[in-house]
Design an enzyme around this catalytic site. Structure first.
Site, short mmCIF file in Angstrom:
data_model
loop_
_atom_site.label_atom_id
_atom_site.label_comp_id
_atom_site.label_asym_id
_atom_site.label_seq_id
_atom_site.Cartn_x
_atom_site.Cartn_y
_atom_site.Cartn_z
N LYS A 202 -4.49 5.50 -1.68
CA LYS A 202 -3.59 5.30 -0.96
C LYS A 202 -3.38 6.40 0.03
O LYS A 202 -3.10 7.65 -0.33
CB LYS A 202 -2.03 4.88 -1.58
CG LYS A 202 -0.93 4.58 -0.64
CD LYS A 202 0.13 4.25 -1.30
CE LYS A 202 1.49 4.17 -0.17
NZ LYS A 202 2.63 3.59 -1.15
N ARG A 212 8.59 0.38 6.20
CA ARG A 212 9.68 1.08 5.71
C ARG A 212 11.10 0.74 6.43
O ARG A 212 12.12 0.86 5.83
CB ARG A 212 9.49 2.77 6.07
CG ARG A 212 8.33 3.29 5.33
CD ARG A 212 8.05 4.68 5.59
NE ARG A 212 6.76 5.05 4.77
CZ ARG A 212 6.02 6.09 5.24
NH1 ARG A 212 6.35 7.02 6.10
NH2 ARG A 212 5.04 6.52 4.47
N LYS A 225 4.91 12.02 3.43
CA LYS A 225 4.50 11.85 2.11
C LYS A 225 3.11 12.71 1.93
O LYS A 225 2.45 12.19 0.95
CB LYS A 225 4.53 10.34 1.80
CG LYS A 225 5.94 9.76 2.14
CD LYS A 225 5.77 8.37 1.46
CE LYS A 225 7.00 7.70 1.56
NZ LYS A 225 7.17 6.12 1.07
N LYS A 256 -5.53 1.49 0.33
CA LYS A 256 -4.58 1.08 1.56
C LYS A 256 -4.22 2.13 2.51
O LYS A 256 -4.15 3.40 1.92
CB LYS A 256 -3.03 0.87 0.48
CG LYS A 256 -2.06 0.85 1.35
CD LYS A 256 -0.86 0.60 0.31
CE LYS A 256 0.46 0.54 1.07
NZ LYS A 256 1.51 0.73 0.57
N SER A 282 1.74 -3.11 6.97
CA SER A 282 2.70 -3.69 7.68
C SER A 282 2.28 -3.31 9.32
O SER A 282 2.50 -4.04 10.26
CB SER A 282 4.04 -3.22 7.46
OG SER A 282 4.10 -1.82 7.35
N TYR A 321 0.42 -10.19 4.80
CA TYR A 321 1.52 -10.66 5.60
C TYR A 321 1.06 -12.30 6.26
O TYR A 321 1.75 -12.96 6.38
CB TYR A 321 2.32 -10.08 6.44
CG TYR A 321 2.75 -8.61 5.72
CD1 TYR A 321 3.77 -8.56 4.80
CD2 TYR A 321 2.03 -7.43 5.75
CE1 TYR A 321 4.19 -7.58 4.11
CE2 TYR A 321 2.52 -6.44 5.11
CZ TYR A 321 3.59 -6.30 4.28
OH TYR A 321 4.10 -5.26 3.49
C1 PBG Z 1 5.88 2.14 -1.27
C2 PBG Z 1 4.97 1.17 -0.55
C3 PBG Z 1 4.76 1.50 0.78
C4 PBG Z 1 4.14 0.50 1.06
C5 PBG Z 1 3.86 -0.30 -0.22
N1 PBG Z 1 4.63 0.34 -1.05
C6 PBG Z 1 5.19 2.37 1.89
C7 PBG Z 1 5.03 3.90 1.73
O1 PBG Z 1 4.39 4.34 0.85
O2 PBG Z 1 5.76 4.43 2.55
C8 PBG Z 1 3.44 0.05 2.61
C9 PBG Z 1 3.00 -1.51 2.78
C10 PBG Z 1 3.00 -1.87 4.18
O3 PBG Z 1 3.03 -1.03 5.03
O4 PBG Z 1 3.01 -2.98 4.28
N2 PBG Z 1 5.48 3.28 -2.10
#
Ligand code: PBG
Length: 335
Positions: A202, A212, A225, A256, A282, A321
């Site tokens: 990730k 978010r 992050k 991801k 997203s 989605y």
């Molecule tokens: C939370 C999480 C995130 C996503 C899935 N789980 C956001 C992040 O790490 O800030 C993102 C999913 C998306 O953008 O569709 N830890």
């Protein structure tokens, strides 16, 4: 060794592209409804459908409406959904205890879905951000994200989700050692058959912005992050992370975001040969969707092209989605 390609006219690659029948025969990978995991957003209340502004076509739903949507998804042949909570702001604290409340909104949604549509696999998200006053995936002390203390919270969260009936747990927090700790706790607490799909690779990505918003974490997030998510410049590090999570007991792994990281999908699949998933996140959805709504790209074709690319890159499944739309098109015989 690959034989050299014969020159023209022995080789005319267009011969196999000439008709729909020949192209169907030559097609290397296929997308099916069985490849889709649909991420959904749940919130408090009843009869509520609240659009997410930065994700046109995506809504936060109250549990009752969510169950109806999952029933429709099941009829479309979608095998799994992934539940993300929008937590009431008053329940977001620095200590995040709402995250492991057996009756928090996510766990109530899991129970309701499993009661109404048991054949659909329910996946969860394990991370503290929807419950954290500061929007981070981990506990924060003096500006530092605490690893080991956070892992203890994640274990409690995992047990609450498993207790609610989740089929697949999705740790997305990127703390070190959480897969092993969660796996051990599941074994010890009678949840030996609950699967873990680790968000192993990730990345620290700008493409999570609309998500978010959807879970109400963007305005709260202090800083970024980068001390726990992977640098987008790194590939070998992702392979190490996947190897480590598999060794600790992950059943499947995720890359991801998706489209900008297809090289990582391919490396993971080729290196480990394990169930490999990608998350078309997203921001990817928002970019495609808005261009589609503006009429700049064809909606159906761009959606399906974006998804087949994950199959070509070696993925076994895709969190997207677009899942309901893609399933509708596939059921109508899309080629
Ligand atoms: C939370 C999480 C995130 C996503 C899935 N789980 C956001 C992040 O790490 O800030 C993102 C999913 C998306 O953008 O569709 N830890």
């Amino acid at each position: 060794m690959r034989p050299t390609v014969a020159p023209m006219p022995a080789t005319r690659l267009r011969r196999m592209r000439r008709t729909p029948a020949l192209r169907a025969l030559a097609q290397e990978v296929r997308l099916s409804t069985a490849d889709l995991i649909w991420p959904v957003f749940v919130r408090e209340g009843e009869g509520i459908r609240e659009p997410v502004a930065s994700m046109p076509g995506v809504d936060r739903l109250s549990v009752d409406l969510l169950v109806g949507e999952v029933e429709r998804a099941a009829k479309l042949g979608i095998p799994a959904v992934c539940v993300f909570p929008y937590t009431d702001p008053v329940l977001r604290t620095e200590t995040c205890e709402e995250a492991w409340n057996p009756d928090n909104i996510a766990n109530r949604a899991i129970r309701a879905i499993k009661a109404a549509v048991p054949e659909v696999a329910v996946m969860t998200d394990i991370a503290l951000d929807p419950y954290n006053a500061n929007g981070h995936d981990g506990l924060v002390r003096d500006g530092v994200i605490l690893n080991d203390e956070t892992v203890e919270c994640l274990v409690r969260m995992a047990l609450a989700q498993a207790g609610a009936g989740a089929d697949i747990l999705g740790p997305s927090d990127m703390m070190d050692g959480r897969i092993g700790a969660i796996r051990q706790a599941l074994e010890a607490q009678g949840h030996k058959d609950v699967a873990i799909l680790s968000y192993a690779a990730k990345y620290a990505s700008a493409f999570y912005g609309p998500f978010r918003d959807a879970v109400g974490a963007s305005a709260r997030l202090v800083g970024d992050k980068k001390t726990y998510q992977i640098d987008p410049a790194n590939g070998d590090e992702a392979i190490r992370a996947v190897e480590r999570d598999l060794a600790e007991g992950a059943d499947a792994v995720m890359v991801k975001p998706g489209l900008p990281y297809l090289d990582i999908c391919r490396r993971v699949k080729d290196t480990f040969g394990v169930p490999t998933f990608a998350y078309q996140v997203s921001g990817e959805y928002a970019m495609l969707r808005q261009a589609q709504l503006n009429g700049w790209i064809d909606a159906e074709k761009s959606t399906m092209e974006s998804l087949i690319c994950f199959k070509r890159a070696g993925c076994d499944g895709i969190l997207t989605y677009f899942a309901p739309e893609a399933a509708r098109l596939l059921n109508a015989g899309w080629r």
